[in-house]
Design a protein around this motif. Structure first.
Motif, mmCIF file in Angstrom:
data_model
loop_
_atom_site.group_PDB
_atom_site.id
_atom_site.type_symbol
_atom_site.label_atom_id
_atom_site.label_comp_id
_atom_site.label_asym_id
_atom_site.label_seq_id
_atom_site.Cartn_x
_atom_site.Cartn_y
_atom_site.Cartn_z
ATOM 1 N N LEU A 80 58.617 35.929 -2.163
ATOM 2 C CA LEU A 80 56.681 35.554 -2.620
ATOM 3 C C LEU A 80 56.668 34.480 -1.143
ATOM 4 C CD1 LEU A 80 55.712 36.674 -5.939
ATOM 5 C CD2 LEU A 80 55.998 37.998 -4.197
ATOM 6 N N SER A 81 57.217 33.478 -0.468
ATOM 7 C CA SER A 81 57.325 32.650 -0.306
ATOM 8 C C SER A 81 55.893 33.619 0.826
ATOM 9 C CB SER A 81 58.225 32.040 0.148
ATOM 10 O OG SER A 81 59.000 32.485 1.312
ATOM 11 N N PRO A 82 56.378 33.611 1.817
ATOM 12 C CA PRO A 82 54.902 34.603 2.417
ATOM 13 C C PRO A 82 53.852 33.983 2.462
ATOM 14 C CG PRO A 82 56.156 35.869 2.971
ATOM 15 C CD PRO A 82 57.116 35.003 1.848
ATOM 16 N N LEU A 83 52.805 34.100 1.172
ATOM 17 C CA LEU A 83 52.122 34.140 0.574
ATOM 18 C C LEU A 83 51.222 33.255 0.303
ATOM 19 C CD1 LEU A 83 52.598 36.030 -2.970
ATOM 20 C CD2 LEU A 83 51.158 37.405 -0.814
ATOM 21 N N ILE A 84 52.315 31.680 0.675
ATOM 22 C CA ILE A 84 51.859 30.769 0.820
ATOM 23 C C ILE A 84 51.038 30.604 1.826
ATOM 24 C CG2 ILE A 84 52.474 28.077 0.697
ATOM 25 C CD1 ILE A 84 54.742 28.764 -0.955
ATOM 26 N N LYS A 85 51.422 30.922 2.639
ATOM 27 C CA LYS A 85 50.555 30.347 4.168
ATOM 28 C C LYS A 85 49.821 31.176 4.754
ATOM 29 C CE LYS A 85 51.304 29.882 9.159
ATOM 30 N NZ LYS A 85 51.842 29.719 10.567
ATOM 31 N N ALA A 86 49.710 32.108 4.170
ATOM 32 C CA ALA A 86 48.801 33.661 3.687
ATOM 33 C C ALA A 86 47.945 33.470 3.491
ATOM 34 C CB ALA A 86 49.294 34.783 4.301
ATOM 35 N N GLY A 87 48.304 33.017 1.514
ATOM 36 C CA GLY A 87 46.988 32.195 1.191
ATOM 37 C C GLY A 87 46.233 31.368 1.468
ATOM 38 N N LYS A 88 46.754 30.214 2.446
ATOM 39 C CA LYS A 88 45.782 29.187 2.694
ATOM 40 C C LYS A 88 44.985 29.392 3.274
ATOM 41 C CE LYS A 88 49.161 26.009 0.764
ATOM 42 N NZ LYS A 88 50.638 25.024 1.009
ATOM 43 N N GLY A 106 39.512 50.653 10.156
ATOM 44 C CA GLY A 106 38.718 50.045 11.425
ATOM 45 C C GLY A 106 37.485 48.904 11.442
ATOM 46 N N GLU A 107 37.477 48.288 9.706
ATOM 47 C CA GLU A 107 37.188 47.017 9.343
ATOM 48 C C GLU A 107 38.217 45.596 9.635
ATOM 49 O OE1 GLU A 107 32.977 48.680 7.551
ATOM 50 O OE2 GLU A 107 34.334 47.267 6.400
ATOM 51 N N VAL A 108 37.574 44.576 10.480
ATOM 52 C CA VAL A 108 38.769 43.443 10.628
ATOM 53 C C VAL A 108 38.544 42.422 10.051
ATOM 54 C CG1 VAL A 108 40.167 41.820 12.540
ATOM 55 C CG2 VAL A 108 39.400 44.152 12.925
ATOM 56 N N ARG A 109 39.092 42.054 8.954
ATOM 57 C CA ARG A 109 38.520 40.701 8.490
ATOM 58 C C ARG A 109 39.479 40.113 8.266
ATOM 59 N NH1 ARG A 109 36.226 45.289 5.831
ATOM 60 N NH2 ARG A 109 33.444 44.768 4.977
ATOM 61 N N ARG A 110 38.953 38.434 7.323
ATOM 62 C CA ARG A 110 40.393 37.741 7.561
ATOM 63 C C ARG A 110 40.436 37.304 5.986
ATOM 64 N NH1 ARG A 110 42.326 34.532 10.717
ATOM 65 N NH2 ARG A 110 43.953 32.794 10.270
ATOM 66 N N ILE A 111 41.733 37.064 5.685
ATOM 67 C CA ILE A 111 42.377 38.377 4.505
ATOM 68 C C ILE A 111 43.163 36.599 3.774
ATOM 69 C CG2 ILE A 111 43.248 39.871 2.722
ATOM 70 C CD1 ILE A 111 41.013 40.883 4.297
ATOM 71 N N HIS A 112 43.078 36.642 2.397
ATOM 72 C CA HIS A 112 43.671 35.701 1.802
ATOM 73 C C HIS A 112 44.433 36.428 0.693
ATOM 74 C CE1 HIS A 112 42.578 31.713 3.926
ATOM 75 N NE2 HIS A 112 40.817 32.515 4.212
ATOM 76 N N PRO A 113 45.833 36.713 0.874
ATOM 77 C CA PRO A 113 46.288 37.175 -0.539
ATOM 78 C C PRO A 113 46.790 35.521 -1.119
ATOM 79 C CG PRO A 113 47.770 36.770 1.562
ATOM 80 C CD PRO A 113 46.247 36.680 1.964
ATOM 81 N N ILE A 114 46.130 35.939 -2.747
ATOM 82 C CA ILE A 114 46.713 34.890 -3.478
ATOM 83 C C ILE A 114 47.110 35.639 -4.634
ATOM 84 C CG2 ILE A 114 45.321 33.263 -4.599
ATOM 85 C CD1 ILE A 114 43.206 32.695 -2.639
ATOM 86 N N PHE A 140 46.229 28.093 -4.772
ATOM 87 C CA PHE A 140 45.055 28.704 -6.373
ATOM 88 C C PHE A 140 45.795 29.479 -7.115
ATOM 89 C CE2 PHE A 140 43.763 29.172 -1.326
ATOM 90 C CZ PHE A 140 42.078 27.878 -1.616
ATOM 91 N N THR A 141 46.668 29.325 -7.083
ATOM 92 C CA THR A 141 47.518 29.943 -8.407
ATOM 93 C C THR A 141 47.760 28.942 -9.619
ATOM 94 O OG1 THR A 141 48.697 31.565 -6.759
ATOM 95 C CG2 THR A 141 49.688 31.307 -9.152
ATOM 96 N N ASP A 142 47.640 29.072 -11.048
ATOM 97 C CA ASP A 142 48.369 28.702 -12.088
ATOM 98 C C ASP A 142 49.074 29.817 -12.688
ATOM 99 O OD1 ASP A 142 48.515 27.946 -14.703
ATOM 100 O OD2 ASP A 142 47.231 26.262 -14.772
ATOM 101 N N ILE A 143 49.638 29.224 -12.384
ATOM 102 C CA ILE A 143 51.148 30.710 -12.941
ATOM 103 C C ILE A 143 50.666 30.824 -14.511
ATOM 104 C CG2 ILE A 143 52.982 29.059 -13.613
ATOM 105 C CD1 ILE A 143 53.080 32.593 -12.278
ATOM 106 N N HIS A 144 50.314 30.394 -15.496
ATOM 107 C CA HIS A 144 50.203 30.337 -16.487
ATOM 108 C C HIS A 144 48.700 31.491 -16.824
ATOM 109 C CE1 HIS A 144 53.685 27.155 -17.981
ATOM 110 N NE2 HIS A 144 52.821 26.508 -16.956
ATOM 111 N N ARG A 145 47.770 30.602 -16.431
ATOM 112 C CA ARG A 145 47.146 31.577 -16.506
ATOM 113 C C ARG A 145 46.846 33.369 -15.750
ATOM 114 N NH1 ARG A 145 42.454 28.347 -14.433
ATOM 115 N NH2 ARG A 145 40.944 27.410 -16.150
ATOM 116 N N SER A 146 47.679 33.056 -14.682
ATOM 117 C CA SER A 146 48.060 34.778 -14.586
ATOM 118 C C SER A 146 48.944 35.277 -15.164
ATOM 119 C CB SER A 146 49.203 34.217 -13.333
ATOM 120 O OG SER A 146 48.370 33.197 -12.151
ATOM 121 N N ILE A 147 50.057 35.216 -16.253
ATOM 122 C CA ILE A 147 50.075 36.138 -17.293
ATOM 123 C C ILE A 147 49.309 36.421 -17.812
ATOM 124 C CG2 ILE A 147 51.867 35.516 -19.084
ATOM 125 C CD1 ILE A 147 53.186 35.079 -16.743
#
Length: 919
Positions: free
Chosen positions: A348-356, A366-374, A460-467
């Motif tokens: 999952l480490s690629p999510l760090i840079k992509a999320g920021k 066909g629509e292009v957007r800037r996506i922040h995977p979090i 933007f992640t709090d793992i305890h909330r994410s559970i």
């Protein structure tokens, strides 16, 4: 420091590069989630001492106790939707999207400027296959797996491959063609982890790039029209006082994250699920540890359908055993937990840079957007929740409550990532040995095995909330399991089994013909069926306080599964918890329990918060991902030779995914060529067999269907359509102009669902007696009677037992030859119904209404002929058992109880639809 000698090193199988763990300060989120001012997450890199976790259940005062969120007609729908003003901005349109799909499958090339070059000839749309037939045969061979040898033998038959025009002559050549299709979800990589003090012991992780996997979902043409880019607040009306929670984009989390990102950014809520599963069934110990990914942008109805391919397998974690040599039990367990976190960091480490920073992605439209995977939700059962959240086993992974205080209903301080990391860092800095580190962490309810959690740097992640809540394992296999065991002790197991054995059949309810006491290895489905009948079997057997305690838990379990919630229904969940707290003392007073410090009971306190944060529980239920084990683990295992199976499983899975991707490309290409898409057929409310099961005389119907008043009731009913209308007494003397009727043994009923994304179905049976079925089966239903019926509640309805399902003939015989039936006669199917007594004004303390039979010795029951369209749903009647049963009651069976008993409870736990209707 004393930890280096047990650190993990990583080796890439392709390059041999060595890597290390990441160990930096985490980002986290604030707890301010008030609806009117909800954009106050602490920044991604907070100052020390800042940040708290989320709210507990709130109190809903002054709500309408007589209401529940209803499905509304289009004219009555007053819902108001507020979309986030700056989210999901489209940067540009990809004009060459379809051509790029063609290039992806070898149908074109790209020049230095990125333009698609075609060779001027009409390309084969099925390339790399020779034709549609070539493609169809390949699809069958890969997906249906007839067997490699069998497929080769088929193609070896002289003339088969020539007449079919196949481009391959055996399975090996077919695999080469399929392998040439690009992998849209990313190529698989293999990496090895080793403990520094044991270099000869390696642990294999097979994974693919998580960003590529997200791009494949985001760019799927199959999902293009359904993906949601903007968070929304939905309210029941223009006053905006009653907020509705359903999909993830209607909940609070997405809104909060959106306001921390630049204008125009698009959030991709990443849902991760891990669950170890057994591959061998009867012998052997082979297992797999898959990691699944899906996105909250995709509607939950599509995520739940494997055929939509909205969930992706992104990794197989290591299942190799860690050697116990020279390790204590604590050290062995610690290494297993450390191995898991280091593996998940790799995946999952690629999510760090992509999320920021965000990543530009092209959608299937066909629509292009800037996506922040979090990372938004982490789906797992309780042991794995503790593992992921680094919480001490036996405590709550979401709050700081100690193991001995879990039964307390209030005062639970939430855990935060910062709180957990600070404890780990403090223990590391003040310990000289692993034992000291372990003890200091465990004393503060944190796992003492993990130095650097994998989620440390996630933005933007709090793992305890994410559970997230786990309906299957927490509610059914946890809370309900305990409750049933306690109820067995509250009344004798033999008496509980006797009652269960004598319950009448009903649609959607399993009949436990031998009771439930002797069952072992009980599945989640069996638990659900036990929940449907439990309270009715306890009525009259345990005191009122025990009944209320059981009812409160069942209320909560069913309410927790609603596909749509608002402040009213969330208030009902809170009421159920309060009712449980007030009446659980029954189990203490009877000595059945000494305390309620059970983690799965404690987890009920966090359901309301999670629903507000991430939407309803069907967004993240573990049942979805456990079902994926079939396709992503078990079938692949069976297709392998069971030796070094994971490379074979990955190859098998990749080929199927490539064919699926190619199939989606073909369907989207052909769909784009249609000027007018084909209309979607709609299901009718009633469906019945095209041809009748029997054609019987009226006298035979009365005998075989136990319907002695059928002919007279039919005359009275048809009399209503005479002009001028004749009295019932006169009509009863007239002979009917037909002697036989077409009889049906069942019909399917499709009521309007309370869920926008699913259709409920129901089956009602009226099976006559026969040699093989001496008692027949005649189901009970709820029938509309009058204009007072509403979307919920029992007003304007009455319980009846369907004895005959039939249609009137289109041709009549008055003695002068065949004649058409009067046009005013009913045209649709009808039912002969025996009525039970009307509902009382209110149910009993168990929440169920009681009804009685309307017949008595020597007197026929009240009956009517009704159209099938007036039937609302099937229902289950539970006989009202005596505390000390007489001999007659002890002889009741599932086939005879509806005829033998005189009073019943209407089971509103029969299914989710019934509960939402009658509750």
């Amino acid at each position: 420091m004393v930890y280096d000698d047990q650190g993990l090193t990583m080796e890439d199988e392709e390059t041999g590069d060595m890597g290390g763990a990441i160990d930096e300060d985490p980002g986290y989120m604030s707890d301010d989630l008030d609806d009117d001012d909800m954009y106050h997450f602490i920044p991604m890199e907070p100052e020390p001492g800042e940040g708290e976790a989320g709210p507990g259940p709130s109190t809903h005062r002054n709500r309408r106790q007589d209401a529940i969120y209803r499905s509304l007609d289009d004219d009555d729908d007053a819902r108001v939707t507020d979309e986030h003003p700056s989210a999901g901005r489209c940067i540009q349109m990809d004009k060459h999207l379809h051509d790029k799909y063609r290039q992806l499958f070898g149908h074109g090339s790209e020049d230095k400027d990125g333009d698609i070059l075609m060779d001027g000839t009409e390309p084969n749309s099925y390339a790399p296959f020779a034709s549609e037939l070539d493609w169809r045969v390949a699809q069958w061979a890969i997906k249906d797996s007839p067997g490699h040898a069998a497929f080769d033998r088929l193609l070896d038959i002289p003339g088969v491959k020539e007449k079919l025009g196949l481009s391959y002559h055996n399975i090996r050549k077919l695999h080469q063609i399929v392998d040439s299709i690009p992998e849209r979800a990313g190529e698989w990589k293999t990496k090895h982890l080793r403990f520094k003090d044991r270099p000869g012991e390696k642990f294999t992780i097979r994974h693919r790039n998580v960003i590529k996997a997200i791009q494949s979902l985001w760019g799927s043409p199959e999902l293009a029209d359904d993906i949601v880019y903007v968070p929304k607040k939905v309210f029941s009306d223009s006053s905006r006082e009653n907020r509705i929670f359903s999909e993830m984009w209607t909940a609070q989390w997405w809104h909060v994250i959106q306001n921390l990102l630049p204008d125009g950014a698009t959030v991709a809520p990443v849902i991760i699920a891990t669950d170890k599963t057994q591959l061998t069934q009867f012998s052997g110990n082979k297992s797999a540890y898959p990691v699944y990914l899906t996105l909250g942008n995709i509607p939950k109805a599509l995520r739940r359908k494997p055929s939509k391919h909205a969930c992706i397998l992104i990794a197989y974690l290591s299942v190799e055993k860690i050697s116990r040599a020279q390790l204590t039990q604590q050290e062995h367990r610690a290494r297993g937990q450390r191995l898991f976190h280091e593996s998940m960091r790799i995946v999952l480490s690629p999510l760090i840079k992509a999320g920021k920073e965000g990543v530009e992605m092209t959608g299937g439209n066909g629509e292009v957007r800037r996506i922040h995977p979090i990372l938004s939700c982490y789906v797992a059962d309780y042991p794995e929740q503790c593992l992921v959240a680094c919480s001490k086993n036996g405590t709550c992974p979401k709050c700081q409550t100690a193991a001995k205080e879990l039964q307390e209903m209030e005062g639970h301080e939430p855990r935060t990532q910062k709180w957990t990391r600070d404890i780990i860092i403090d223990a590391k800095n003040t310990s000289n040995t692993l034992t000291q580190f372990h003890s200091k962490c465990m004393d503060r309810e944190v796992s003492g095995s993990i130095n650097t959690p994998f989620w440390t740097d996630f933005p933007f992640t709090d793992i305890h909330r994410s559970i997230t809540p786990d309906v299957l394992h927490q509610l059914y296999q946890g809370v309900l399991k305990h409750l049933i065991n306690w109820c067995r002790r509250a009344m004798t197991p033999a008496e509980l089994d006797r009652r269960i054995r004598s319950l009448p059949p009903a649609y959607g309810v399993r009949h436990f013909k031998n009771g439930i006491t002797a069952l072992s290895q009980i599945s989640g489905t069996e638990r659900k069926n036990m929940a449907k009948i439990l309270l009715g079997c306890l009525a009259g057997a345990i005191p009122q306080r025990g009944i209320l305690a059981v009812k409160s838990i069942l209320d909560f379990i069913y309410l927790a599964q609603y596909s749509t919630h608002d402040s009213i229904t969330l208030g009902y969940m809170e009421d159920a918890l309060n009712l449980w707290e007030a009446n659980r003392v029954f189990f203490l007073e009877t000595g059945i329990r000494g305390d309620f410090n059970i983690p799965k009971f404690h987890s009920l306190l966090h359901y309301i918060e999670s629903i507000k944060m991430f939407g309803t529980t069907d967004n993240y239920n573990t049942e979805l991902f456990e079902h994926l084990h079939i396709d992503f683990a078990k079938l692949g295992w069976r297709a392998s030779n069971h030796r070094d199976e994971f490379p074979q499983m990955i190859t098998w899975l990749s080929r199927r995914e490539k064919l699926t991707s190619f199939e989606v490309y073909l369907s989207s290409s052909h769909y784009a060529q249609l000027e007018h898409p084909l209309p979607i057929s709609q299901r009718l409310p009633i469906s019945i067999a095209k041809f009748p099961n029997q054609n019987k005389s009226l006298s035979a119907i009365e005998v075989s269907h136990h319907a002695p008043g059928f002919e007279r009731a039919l005359k009275e009913h048809l009399n209503l359509f005479l002009t001028p209308r004749t009295s019932n007494q006169t009509a009863a003397l007239y002979p009917l102009p037909f002697k036989k009727l077409d009889i049906y043994h069942q019909f399917k009923f499709h009521p309007s669902s309370l869920q926008d994304d699913e259709e409920e179905s129901d089956i009602v049976k009226a099976i006559p007696i026969s040699k093989t079925n001496p008692h027949g089966r005649f189901d009970t239903v709820i029938v509309l009677k009058g204009d007072a019926a509403e979307a919920t509640g029992v007003a304007g309805t009455q319980v009846g037992r369907v004895k005959v399902i039939f249609c009137l003939p289109s041709k009549l015989d008055y003695g002068l030859g065949p004649m058409d039936a009067p046009p005013q006669w009913p045209q649709g199917p009808l039912a002969y119904v025996e009525w039970f007594s009307k509902f009382k004004a209110s149910p009993g303390n168990h929440g169920m209404y009681s009804v009685k039979k309307t017949d008595s010795p020597g007197i026929l029951p009240l009956v009517s002929i009704v159209p099938l369209t007036s039937i609302r749903q099937s229902c289950m009647l539970i006989p009202q058992y005596s505390l000390r049963p007489a001999v007659e009651e002890q002889s009741w069976t599932t086939d005879t109880v509806l005829d033998s008993a005189s009073s019943f409870l209407v089971n509103n736990w029969q299914n989710m639809y019934a509960f939402q209707t009658i509750y």
